[in-house]
Write a protein that holds these residues in place. Structure first.
Motif, short mmCIF file in Angstrom:
data_model
loop_
_atom_site.label_atom_id
_atom_site.label_comp_id
_atom_site.label_asym_id
_atom_site.label_seq_id
_atom_site.Cartn_x
_atom_site.Cartn_y
_atom_site.Cartn_z
N ALA A 1 29.23 -13.86 26.11
CA ALA A 1 29.75 -12.69 26.90
C ALA A 1 30.96 -13.21 27.96
O ALA A 1 32.10 -12.53 28.14
CB ALA A 1 28.88 -11.89 27.60
N THR A 2 30.44 -14.24 28.58
CA THR A 2 31.55 -14.78 29.53
C THR A 2 32.76 -15.19 28.84
O THR A 2 34.02 -15.04 29.17
CB THR A 2 30.85 -16.00 30.23
N ASP A 3 32.70 -15.95 27.86
CA ASP A 3 33.87 -16.41 27.06
C ASP A 3 34.55 -15.18 26.67
O ASP A 3 35.91 -15.18 26.48
CB ASP A 3 33.48 -17.28 25.51
N GLU A 4 33.90 -14.10 26.04
CA GLU A 4 34.73 -12.93 25.54
C GLU A 4 35.44 -12.26 26.59
O GLU A 4 36.68 -11.82 26.57
CB GLU A 4 33.72 -11.84 24.98
N MET A 5 34.85 -12.37 27.79
CA MET A 5 35.28 -11.64 28.99
C MET A 5 36.58 -12.56 29.44
O MET A 5 37.71 -11.94 29.73
CB MET A 5 34.51 -11.41 30.08
N LEU A 6 36.47 -13.62 29.73
CA LEU A 6 37.24 -14.52 30.49
C LEU A 6 38.52 -15.22 29.58
O LEU A 6 39.61 -15.25 29.89
CB LEU A 6 36.85 -15.62 30.95
N ILE B 1 39.19 -14.62 26.24
CA ILE B 1 39.79 -13.69 25.05
C ILE B 1 40.16 -12.37 25.34
O ILE B 1 40.82 -11.51 24.77
CB ILE B 1 39.25 -13.68 23.64
N GLY B 2 39.73 -11.82 26.50
CA GLY B 2 39.99 -10.42 27.04
C GLY B 2 39.43 -9.53 26.35
O GLY B 2 39.94 -8.29 26.22
N ASP B 3 38.24 -9.70 25.57
CA ASP B 3 37.58 -8.75 24.68
C ASP B 3 36.48 -8.14 25.54
O ASP B 3 35.41 -8.42 25.43
CB ASP B 3 37.03 -9.04 23.36
N ASN B 4 36.87 -7.11 26.34
CA ASN B 4 35.75 -6.74 27.24
C ASN B 4 34.59 -5.82 26.58
O ASN B 4 33.44 -5.62 27.01
CB ASN B 4 36.32 -5.62 28.48
N LYS B 5 35.06 -5.04 25.59
CA LYS B 5 34.10 -4.40 24.86
C LYS B 5 33.16 -5.26 24.28
O LYS B 5 31.88 -4.88 24.27
CB LYS B 5 34.89 -3.59 23.65
N ALA B 6 33.82 -6.32 23.49
CA ALA B 6 32.67 -7.31 22.96
C ALA B 6 31.82 -7.74 24.13
O ALA B 6 30.65 -8.01 23.73
CB ALA B 6 33.50 -8.27 22.31
#
Length: 276
Positions: free
Chosen positions: A150-155, A157-162
């Motif tokens: 979740a942290t990698d997705e948020m920070l 790649i900017g995929d907040n939905k994922a």
């Protein structure tokens, strides 16, 4: 007897691989860039060969051996400054094939592949491959891998939905765990998901993400990057003599303490840390 012979063959193969890789560790200052590039190519070929090497039922032993070789690779700081960390994803691709439930290795995966190799998408792919073999209750603390993802997705790649879904899954898994930190992890993972749902650019959520990076950092370069990002977002990072890090942010300047070896779970300016 057959298994003993096979195991002996595996050990011999691993020893030969190790001896070959060790022979590549010449003094970096005496090597040309072309020679170092050749070493990286040889390393890649050896790792690809390990993907095909039969383990004869000793997958965990082989995974441990691969992990130790990665630690040696990662520690070659002078060489890495020249050649980079392009082999990191392959190390973990091979390792996860052998022992996808080796939860401790994912801490190094997210640091080396996302931060150093600059391949967060590959880091996420590898975590997804490992998570497909895990359950909420096995192995212990498997929910942390969902938090890393979740942290990698948020920070990165900017995929907040994922990221929302990964944080929610981390919460669901944590709620099913008997680990002492699980319920706090579940609560705060849900809070982070809620922040991302209502405000995708939530500063507290982003600071919390970088606090997680800071707490899981395996070297000073990553720590400094995490601190720089927290300060860029308006947070203040304070380091105590006992090694405890305090991050202050928000209108009320609420603090969140990060102890050594702790997984930070703070969201929205509230204090919460959990011993790993």
């Amino acid at each position: 007897m057959k298994n003993i012979v096979m195991f002996g063959a595996l050990i011999v193969t691993m020893f030969l691989q190790f001896s070959y890789l060790k022979s590549l560790k010449d003094d970096t200052s005496q090597l040309s860039n072309s020679r170092l590039t050749q070493q990286e190519l040889s390393r890649t070929l050896n790792l690809n060969a390990l993907k095909l090497l039969p383990a004869f039922g000793f997958e965990n032993i082989l995974a441990d051996w691969i992990f130790l070789n990665f630690i040696q690779y990662f520690g070659e700081a002078d060489t890495r400054k020249i050649t980079g960390y392009s082999a990191s994803p392959l190390f973990f691709d091979v390792l996860i094939d052998r022992d996808p439930r080796f939860v401790g290795s994912y801490l190094y995966l997210v640091n080396s592949v996302s931060m150093y190799a600059g391949q967060p998408q590959e880091s996420i792919r590898l975590m997804e491959k490992g998570l497909a073999t895990m359950l909420p209750t096995a192995p212990d603390r498997s929910y942390f891998v969902w938090r890393y993802k979740a942290t990698d997705e948020m920070l990165f790649i900017g995929d907040n939905k994922a990221a929302q879904e990964s944080f929610r899954t981390a919460a669901n898994w944590a709620e099913q765990s008997s680990d002492e930190d699980a319920q706090l992890t579940a609560k705060l993972s849900r809070q982070t998901a809620a922040f991302l749902e209502t405000n995708p650019n939530s500063t507290p959520a982003l600071i919390s993400g970088w606090m997680n990076v800071l707490s899981r950092a395996i070297d000073d370069n990553i720590r400094q990057e995490a601190i720089a990002q927290i300060e860029k977002l308006g947070g203040e990072v304070l380091l105590a003599q006992d090694g405890q890090v305090t991050v202050r942010y928000g209108r009320n300047r609420c603090s969140s303490a990060i102890s050594k070896g702790a997984e930070v779970l703070s969201v929205g300016g509230c204090r919460a840390s959990s011993r790993k």
